[in-house]
Design a protein around this motif. Structure first.
Motif, PDB file in Angstrom:
ATOM      1  N   SER A 241       0.288 108.445  31.027  1.00 39.15           N
ATOM      2  CA  SER A 241      -0.386 109.732  30.833  1.00 39.15           C
ATOM      3  C   SER A 241      -0.800 110.313  32.172  1.00 39.15           C
ATOM      4  CB  SER A 241      -1.631 109.539  29.966  1.00 39.15           C
ATOM      5  OG  SER A 241      -1.264 108.957  28.752  1.00 39.15           O
ATOM      6  N   ALA A 280       0.898 113.133  30.520  1.00 40.52           N
ATOM      7  CA  ALA A 280       0.114 113.890  29.531  1.00 40.52           C
ATOM      8  C   ALA A 280       0.474 115.373  29.606  1.00 40.52           C
ATOM      9  CB  ALA A 280      -1.377 113.684  29.782  1.00 40.52           C
ATOM     10  N   ASP A 288       8.895 113.637  23.303  1.00 42.36           N
ATOM     11  CA  ASP A 288       9.596 112.605  24.068  1.00 42.36           C
ATOM     12  C   ASP A 288      11.122 112.768  23.919  1.00 42.36           C
ATOM     13  OD1 ASP A 288       7.120 111.715  24.760  1.00 42.36           O
ATOM     14  OD2 ASP A 288       7.272 109.743  23.798  1.00 42.36           O
ATOM     15  N   LEU A 291      12.231 115.529  26.086  1.00 41.91           N
ATOM     16  CA  LEU A 291      12.174 115.098  27.492  1.00 41.91           C
ATOM     17  C   LEU A 291      13.436 114.331  27.852  1.00 41.91           C
ATOM     18  CD1 LEU A 291       8.558 113.689  28.043  1.00 41.91           C
ATOM     19  CD2 LEU A 291       9.605 115.653  29.161  1.00 41.91           C
ATOM     20  N   TRP A 381      14.872 111.601  36.527  1.00 34.96           N
ATOM     21  CA  TRP A 381      13.611 111.755  37.286  1.00 34.96           C
ATOM     22  C   TRP A 381      13.579 110.775  38.474  1.00 34.96           C
ATOM     23  CZ3 TRP A 381       8.057 111.313  34.705  1.00 34.96           C
ATOM     24  CH2 TRP A 381       7.142 111.970  35.524  1.00 34.96           C
TER      25      TRP A 381
HETATM   26  P1  ADP Z   1      -0.287 105.671  28.689  1.00 32.87           P
HETATM   27  O1  ADP Z   1      -0.751 105.924  30.089  1.00 32.87           O
HETATM   28  O2  ADP Z   1      -0.940 106.593  27.706  1.00 32.87           O
HETATM   29  O3  ADP Z   1      -0.270 104.219  28.287  1.00 32.87           O
HETATM   30  P2  ADP Z   1       2.636 105.483  28.451  1.00 32.87           P
HETATM   31  O4  ADP Z   1       2.970 104.544  29.569  1.00 32.87           O
HETATM   32  O5  ADP Z   1       2.739 105.010  27.049  1.00 32.87           O
HETATM   33  O6  ADP Z   1       1.235 106.186  28.701  1.00 32.87           O
HETATM   34  O7  ADP Z   1       3.595 106.741  28.631  1.00 32.87           O
HETATM   35  C1  ADP Z   1       3.454 107.877  27.825  1.00 32.87           C
HETATM   36  C2  ADP Z   1       3.901 109.089  28.599  1.00 32.87           C
HETATM   37  O8  ADP Z   1       5.275 108.962  28.918  1.00 32.87           O
HETATM   38  C3  ADP Z   1       3.758 110.361  27.795  1.00 32.87           C
HETATM   39  O9  ADP Z   1       2.770 111.158  28.388  1.00 32.87           O
HETATM   40  C4  ADP Z   1       5.130 110.997  27.815  1.00 32.87           C
HETATM   41  O10 ADP Z   1       5.063 112.392  28.129  1.00 32.87           O
HETATM   42  C5  ADP Z   1       5.860 110.255  28.896  1.00 32.87           C
HETATM   43  N1  ADP Z   1       7.289 110.120  28.591  1.00 32.87           N
HETATM   44  C6  ADP Z   1       7.844 109.639  27.468  1.00 32.87           C
HETATM   45  N2  ADP Z   1       9.198 109.721  27.548  1.00 32.87           N
HETATM   46  C7  ADP Z   1       9.486 110.271  28.745  1.00 32.87           C
HETATM   47  C8  ADP Z   1      10.678 110.642  29.420  1.00 32.87           C
HETATM   48  N3  ADP Z   1      11.890 110.443  28.879  1.00 32.87           N
HETATM   49  N4  ADP Z   1      10.568 111.198  30.645  1.00 32.87           N
HETATM   50  C9  ADP Z   1       9.358 111.396  31.217  1.00 32.87           C
HETATM   51  N5  ADP Z   1       8.206 111.080  30.625  1.00 32.87           N
HETATM   52  C10 ADP Z   1       8.257 110.520  29.410  1.00 32.87           C
END
Ligand code: ADP
Length: 421
Positions: A241, A280, A288, A291, A381
């Motif tokens: 996030s 976030a 997702d 993305l 990315w």
């Molecule tokens: P947290 O810090 O809440 O534990 P996570 O490590 O679970 O977060 O990652 C969730 C974040 O990953 C989300 O905010 C989402 O926007 C991002 N995310 C999910 N899939 C992708 C993607 N393919 N590319 C970039 N960001 C992503």
């Protein structure tokens, strides 16, 4: 076979992971919290996660370590019973005592924050029930106590925000002088064997009576340890996030203006900083699935001309220290792919600026970046980030905090570079 159990107590739930010495995962399970501030639920989660491990594996577990959220603390009586609700990692009630904290601690010290364990200790010392308190513990310390029965032991990762001097490995004079100094835990290196599991608990949950309970760590350090990174110049970026950077360094760096602080990693340092930008903001605009799909269409070798500072609300501390910094998300193109390209490019610029700041503050030169968190799956990315970071960017092989914590329980795992002294 000797097996090692890592238990991760995160913000939304707890996880278990059973590992052998070769790094093979034998079992893992999840326990989502319904109320993350209930110690009764922590205890239920602990026992349930152990009991879920199939008995043939359970009987081979020879060591356990537990990680907890940093600065989640609780006050216990002489039996280890909490005398009040735990104060969670993000609870800022201690803001009302920050001036008193400032009067005790050296200028710009890491504990000078409303959410630090030390500020929570000062706040607690002024509450009516404080006279019955005998132990001030972190979440991981208390959970380990439930297994080994020893009160008043912590590790130097959890104790950093309590003000423990992780360089000299002692409490500083300004803590020694506190009238309630006796409540504070004895601090050991993460992974230090503490004691065999209490035999009654061992029989109750089906663990061997000679299973060793080790000192733990914090959840974010555990996630870092899972990556296996331990060479100076190597780093782990967490794209969750928020955007969190951790760089292995021979030099310790502290700069409270930017929220930069260093955890001890044996005879090395883990220099870190965290920005409020990150996933976030992406999730605010894209699902997702979108993305993943749109990222594949981005011309990653071309730099996006869009220069944002993606935030959901004003304010950042690292690498730009401005509590009023406004989210900058203009101009917004109609083409959603171009907008996403601008966002990913801008977060990559902030990440690169963050590593520049860590290095210019004295940390080792950046050599390689591993990636954890939800954004780690995004290969396009990584290409964009590599263009800005100018070092190879790879995905961490393991990112589960429980994996790092299980490794911590292994004797001489070399996970934490050994103290040379
Ligand atoms: P947290 O810090 O809440 O534990 P996570 O490590 O679970 O977060 O990652 C969730 C974040 O990953 C989300 O905010 C989402 O926007 C991002 N995310 C999910 N899939 C992708 C993607 N393919 N590319 C970039 N960001 C992503």
């Amino acid at each position: 076979m000797s097996l090692y159990l890592g238990l991760d107590f995160g913000t939304s739930g707890a996880r278990s992971l059973v590992l052998d010495r070769s790094g093979t995962i034998h079992f893992q399970a999840n326990y989502p919290f319904t109320n993350c501030s209930s110690v009764a639920e922590w205890q239920t989660a602990l026992m349930s996660l152990i009991e879920q491990i199939p008995q043939p594996l359970r009987s081979q577990i020879c060591a356990i370590a537990i990680d907890g959220t940093s600065s989640t603390v609780l006050l216990c009586n002489s039996d280890g019973q909490p005398v009040a609700e735990p104060i969670l990692y993000n609870d800022a009630r201690a803001i009302v005592v920050l001036d008193q904290v400032r009067a005790i601690v050296p200028p710009n010290h890491t504990v000078l924050s409303a959410t630090s364990s030390f500020a929570k200790l000062i706040w607690s010392s002024q509450q009516p029930d404080f006279s019955s308190v005998r132990y001030f513990l972190h979440q991981a310390d208390w959970l380990a106590f439930l297994l080994h029965g020893q009160l008043g032991i912590s590790d130097y990762h959890n104790s950093l925000k309590l003000g423990y001097d992780v360089e000299r490995l002692c409490y500083p004079d300004w803590i020694e002088a506190l009238p309630f100094r006796d409540l504070l835990p004895r601090v050991v290196a993460p992974g230090t064997p503490i004691a065999e599991i209490d035999s009654t608990i061992a029989d109750q949950v089906g663990l061997p009576r000679n299973c060793i309970v080790c000192a733990g760590t914090t959840d974010s350090i555990a996630a870092f340890l899972a990556s296996g990174v331990k060479t100076p110049g190597e780093a782990v970026t967490s794209l969750g996030s928020t955007l969190v950077l951790k760089l292995v360094s021979q030099t310790r760096v502290e700069d409270s203006r930017y929220g930069i602080y260093s955890h001890r990693l044996g005879d090395l340092w883990l220099v870190g900083g965290a920005s409020n930008t990150g996933g976030a903001v992406l999730r605010h605009f894209f699902s997702d699935a979108e993305l993943a799909d749109l990222s594949q269409q981005i011309p990653v070798h071309q730099e996006s001309p869009l220069n944002y500072y993606p935030l959901l609300r004003p304010g950042d501390r690292f690498p730009v220290n401005d509590p009023h910094l406004l989210p900058w998300l203009e101009p917004r193109p109609d083409d959603r792919g171009a907008f996403l390209h601008g966002l990913l490019e801008s977060i990559a610029r902030i990440e690169a600026e963050g590593y520049r700041l860590l290095q210019s503050s004295g940390a080792n030169e950046l050599k390689r970046v591993y990636t954890a968190g939800g954004g780690a799956v995004n290969q396009p990315w990584s290409v964009i980030r590599e263009r800005h970071l100018k070092v190879p960017v790879r995905r961490s092989r393991q990112t589960e905090a429980a994996y790092g914590t299980a490794q911590l329980a292994m004797p001489s795992s070399n996970l934490i570079p050994k103290l040379t002294a």
